[in-house]
Scaffold this active site. Structure first.
Site, PDB file in Angstrom:
ATOM      1  N   GLU A  82      51.629  45.890  56.281  1.00 26.36           N
ATOM      2  CA  GLU A  82      50.631  44.830  55.841  1.00 26.36           C
ATOM      3  C   GLU A  82      51.353  43.505  55.302  1.00 26.36           C
ATOM      4  O   GLU A  82      52.182  43.424  54.701  1.00 26.36           O
ATOM      5  CB  GLU A  82      50.020  45.601  54.671  1.00 26.36           C
ATOM      6  N   LYS A 269      46.094  52.515  45.235  1.00 28.18           N
ATOM      7  CA  LYS A 269      46.578  52.099  46.714  1.00 28.18           C
ATOM      8  C   LYS A 269      47.605  50.938  46.648  1.00 28.18           C
ATOM      9  O   LYS A 269      48.398  50.957  47.500  1.00 28.18           O
ATOM     10  CB  LYS A 269      45.587  52.028  47.631  1.00 28.18           C
ATOM     11  N   ASP A 285      60.245  61.142  52.634  1.00 29.00           N
ATOM     12  CA  ASP A 285      59.032  61.821  53.060  1.00 29.00           C
ATOM     13  C   ASP A 285      57.860  61.003  52.340  1.00 29.00           C
ATOM     14  O   ASP A 285      57.660  61.427  51.132  1.00 29.00           O
ATOM     15  CB  ASP A 285      58.954  63.249  53.032  1.00 29.00           C
ATOM     16  N   HIS A 383      46.482  36.335  50.616  1.00 32.82           N
ATOM     17  CA  HIS A 383      46.481  37.499  51.682  1.00 32.82           C
ATOM     18  C   HIS A 383      46.461  36.842  53.088  1.00 32.82           C
ATOM     19  O   HIS A 383      47.084  37.221  54.098  1.00 32.82           O
ATOM     20  CB  HIS A 383      45.667  38.686  51.123  1.00 32.82           C
TER      21      HIS A 383
HETATM   22  P1  NDP Z   1      68.215  68.778  53.679  1.00 33.62           P
HETATM   23  O1  NDP Z   1      67.889  70.420  53.863  1.00 33.62           O
HETATM   24  O2  NDP Z   1      68.094  68.293  55.013  1.00 33.62           O
HETATM   25  O3  NDP Z   1      69.282  68.369  52.979  1.00 33.62           O
HETATM   26  C1  NDP Z   1      69.749  69.062  52.024  1.00 33.62           C
HETATM   27  C2  NDP Z   1      71.088  69.473  52.119  1.00 33.62           C
HETATM   28  O4  NDP Z   1      71.868  68.268  52.108  1.00 33.62           O
HETATM   29  C3  NDP Z   1      71.404  70.227  50.979  1.00 33.62           C
HETATM   30  O5  NDP Z   1      71.220  71.427  50.977  1.00 33.62           O
HETATM   31  C4  NDP Z   1      73.107  70.138  50.979  1.00 33.62           C
HETATM   32  O6  NDP Z   1      73.562  71.120  52.025  1.00 33.62           O
HETATM   33  C5  NDP Z   1      73.079  68.631  51.811  1.00 33.62           C
HETATM   34  N1  NDP Z   1      73.701  67.829  50.486  1.00 33.62           N
HETATM   35  C6  NDP Z   1      74.617  66.866  50.641  1.00 33.62           C
HETATM   36  N2  NDP Z   1      75.063  66.243  49.594  1.00 33.62           N
HETATM   37  C7  NDP Z   1      74.219  66.546  48.625  1.00 33.62           C
HETATM   38  C8  NDP Z   1      73.695  66.271  47.421  1.00 33.62           C
HETATM   39  N3  NDP Z   1      74.741  65.154  46.714  1.00 33.62           N
HETATM   40  N4  NDP Z   1      72.708  66.727  46.733  1.00 33.62           N
HETATM   41  C9  NDP Z   1      71.950  67.657  47.281  1.00 33.62           C
HETATM   42  N5  NDP Z   1      72.195  68.172  48.617  1.00 33.62           N
HETATM   43  C10 NDP Z   1      73.271  67.608  49.209  1.00 33.62           C
HETATM   44  O7  NDP Z   1      66.956  68.283  52.994  1.00 33.62           O
HETATM   45  P2  NDP Z   1      65.878  68.647  51.898  1.00 33.62           P
HETATM   46  O8  NDP Z   1      66.034  70.008  51.383  1.00 33.62           O
HETATM   47  O9  NDP Z   1      65.974  67.719  50.906  1.00 33.62           O
HETATM   48  O10 NDP Z   1      64.435  68.622  52.549  1.00 33.62           O
HETATM   49  C11 NDP Z   1      63.852  67.266  52.937  1.00 33.62           C
HETATM   50  C12 NDP Z   1      62.984  67.552  54.159  1.00 33.62           C
HETATM   51  O11 NDP Z   1      62.074  68.606  53.944  1.00 33.62           O
HETATM   52  C13 NDP Z   1      62.167  66.408  54.235  1.00 33.62           C
HETATM   53  O12 NDP Z   1      62.366  65.766  55.542  1.00 33.62           O
HETATM   54  C14 NDP Z   1      60.575  66.625  54.376  1.00 33.62           C
HETATM   55  O13 NDP Z   1      59.995  65.923  55.244  1.00 33.62           O
HETATM   56  C15 NDP Z   1      60.698  68.068  54.484  1.00 33.62           C
HETATM   57  N6  NDP Z   1      59.887  68.865  54.288  1.00 33.62           N
HETATM   58  C16 NDP Z   1      58.825  68.690  53.103  1.00 33.62           C
HETATM   59  C17 NDP Z   1      57.795  69.689  52.664  1.00 33.62           C
HETATM   60  C18 NDP Z   1      56.984  69.083  51.767  1.00 33.62           C
HETATM   61  O14 NDP Z   1      56.962  68.146  51.003  1.00 33.62           O
HETATM   62  N7  NDP Z   1      56.079  70.112  51.163  1.00 33.62           N
HETATM   63  C19 NDP Z   1      57.799  70.963  53.457  1.00 33.62           C
HETATM   64  C20 NDP Z   1      59.085  71.189  54.258  1.00 33.62           C
HETATM   65  C21 NDP Z   1      59.820  70.294  54.576  1.00 33.62           C
HETATM   66  P3  NDP Z   1      74.857  71.532  51.891  1.00 33.62           P
HETATM   67  O15 NDP Z   1      75.183  71.753  50.301  1.00 33.62           O
HETATM   68  O16 NDP Z   1      74.933  72.868  52.666  1.00 33.62           O
HETATM   69  O17 NDP Z   1      75.927  70.431  52.325  1.00 33.62           O
END
Ligand code: NDP
Length: 429
Positions: A82, A269, A285, A383
């Site tokens: 936009e 919005k 997301d 705009h």
């Molecule tokens: P991920 O599971 O991809 O990543 C999170 C992982 O990153 C952690 O489990 C951890 O794994 C690793 N990590 C590395 N550094 C850090 C840190 N500093 N802090 C926290 N974690 C870290 O992502 P999310 O669990 O965040 O899920 C997000 C995704 O889920 C989005 O793509 C979204 O679209 C989707 N989603 C959304 C829904 C909703 O909104 N209702 C429903 C289902 C999915 P480790 O410790 O093992 O390295």
């Protein structure tokens, strides 16, 4: 030195802007490669991200400039189709910067996982059983995702509600367990979903009920970020409008939105016009953020303004925005999408909490940009002038013709595709 104040940026060519960005942020040629048309999301990567991939869809990526937040400079990547959004955010950020900048804060980052239980013989007894097993449930959830605990996060608390308890309720009684989880720098959907799914069998045993849903709630009201700005009226002077007139107009506009959902939805919005582009550019997301923001705007029972605007004792215009911000700096598409990786480098945030505070600042700026235009010249003047280039392209203009046709449309005050087609025909004769 890093500064978000780059005067005349908008007048430069794309190549000049990229060079300025690299220079300002000391980015390497490799970093900036993600901005080349062949450097964006490779289709092979896209094919691993979703299903049935046939290609990729691109959006313009612009830079919100002039942002000063808690004394720190931010150049803000914004992915949006936009016109006028990036210009307006940068314009307001300049005003707020001259007033001392945005101040922000954030709550702890606690996401909520929900477990729905139905068919309990006695809901009060089932609730009590879950509350008595609280620590065991929290420990079991953490055992299902030990790496987040090792990072300093994890499940911390839970509570239980009974829904549709009244005999007059249209729906069946159910019990809902909320598990509260610190997801550190991740948005945390996968962490939360893994934990609540792992608890389901134990919850069924404890309640003698049946578990259906086990899923994250996007109403992340324990993961909120707040931004505030305080602007002296002298910085709000717009054309023939005095600063006091603009200030009072903004407050009236807020009161309208806060009293009327028909207006609130458009007002909000406009706030999301600033928020979504940063959420998208950083690989987050935006559906999750959108859903949470609108639900939060309705938290008092009616749908209201997300922002607040009022006048303080010194006569300054004060703006505030508080929203749930379920975003991350890791996880999801963040480290997969090359442009998102670059966006994080440009933003230079240290944590998800800091990113959340930047995002609400952009939302607040965007809201003031729209309200300031609405209470002065109206939204269309600025705009449509910026929109004229898209109109020219839609009418078939290419290359240098685009700006020539766009300028003519603005001059003749007829920014329509039909008029643009006539001009293109004349130009190509
Ligand atoms: P991920 O599971 O991809 O990543 C999170 C992982 O990153 C952690 O489990 C951890 O794994 C690793 N990590 C590395 N550094 C850090 C840190 N500093 N802090 C926290 N974690 C870290 O992502 P999310 O669990 O965040 O899920 C997000 C995704 O889920 C989005 O793509 C979204 O679209 C989707 N989603 C959304 C829904 C909703 O909104 N209702 C429903 C289902 C999915 P480790 O410790 O093992 O390295």
């Amino acid at each position: 030195m890093r500064s978000s104040r780059i005067p005349g940026f908008y007048k430069k060519s794309v190549e000049e802007r990229k060079a300025l960005l690299s220079q300002t942020l000391d980015l390497s040629a490799e970093d900036i490669k993600a901005l080349d048309s062949d450097g964006v999301l490779p289709v092979e990567t896209a094919d691993k991200m979703i299903e049935n991939v046939v290609g990729t869809f691109q959006l313009p990526l612009g830079l919100g400039l002039n942002f000063l937040i808690n004394g720190k400079e931010y150049i803000i990547p914004m992915a949006i189709e936009e016109p006028s959004v990036v210009a307006s955010a940068s314009h307001i950020a300049k005003i707020v910067r001259d007033a001392g900048g945005f101040t922000t804060e954030a709550s702890e980052r606690i996401m909520i996982g929900q477990i729905q239980v139905v068919g309990c013989a006695d809901y009060a007894v089932a609730k009590q059983a879950l509350l008595e097993a609280k620590q065991d449930l929290i420990d079991a959830a953490n055992a299902a995702y030990p790496s987040i605990v090792a990072r300093g996060g994890g499940s911390q608390d839970l509570d239980v509600r009974i829904l549709n308890d009244s005999p007059n309720s249209d729906y069946g009684k159910m019990l809902v367990l909320h598990l509260y989880i610190d997801t550190c720098d991740a948005m945390g959907a996968n962490i939360v979903n893994t934990m609540v799914e792992s608890l389901a069998p134990t919850v069924e045993k404890l309640t003698s009920g049946k578990v259906y849903l086990r899923i994250l709630s996007n109403l992340a009201d324990r993961c909120v970020a707040r931004a505030k700005c305080v602007i002296p009226p002298k910085l709000l002077v717009t054309g023939e409008y005095s600063g006091e007139e603009v200030r009072d107009g903004v407050v009236h506009a807020f009161e309208f939105a806060d009293s009327d959902p028909y207006r609130a939805v458009t007002h909000n919005k406009g706030i999301m016009n600033g928020i979504d582009p940063v959420v998208i550019a950083t690989g987050n997301d935006w559906r999750a953020v959108e859903a949470g923001a609108h639900a939060y705007a309705a938290r008092y029972g009616s749908y209201r303004s997300m922002t607040k605007w009022y006048v303080d004792a010194e006569g300054n215009l004060v703006g505030e925005l508080e929203l749930p911000m379920s975003i991350g700096t890791v996880g999801g598409a963040i480290r997969v999408h090359p442009v998102s990786q670059l966006a994080h480098k440009i933003l230079h945030v240290e944590s998800a909490s800091e990113l959340a505070q930047v995002i609400v600042s952009v939302g607040l700026a965007q809201n003031l940009g729209a309200l300031k235009a609405l209470v002065t010249d109206g939204i269309q003047k600025g705009h449509m002038a910026l929109h004229s280039r898209s109109v020219a392209i839609a009418a078939g203009a290419t290359g240098e013709m685009i700006d020539i046709i766009a300028e003519q449309l603005v001059k003749e005050k007829e920014i329509r595709v039909g008029k643009a087609k006539e001009l293109v025909e004349q130009y190509t004769k």
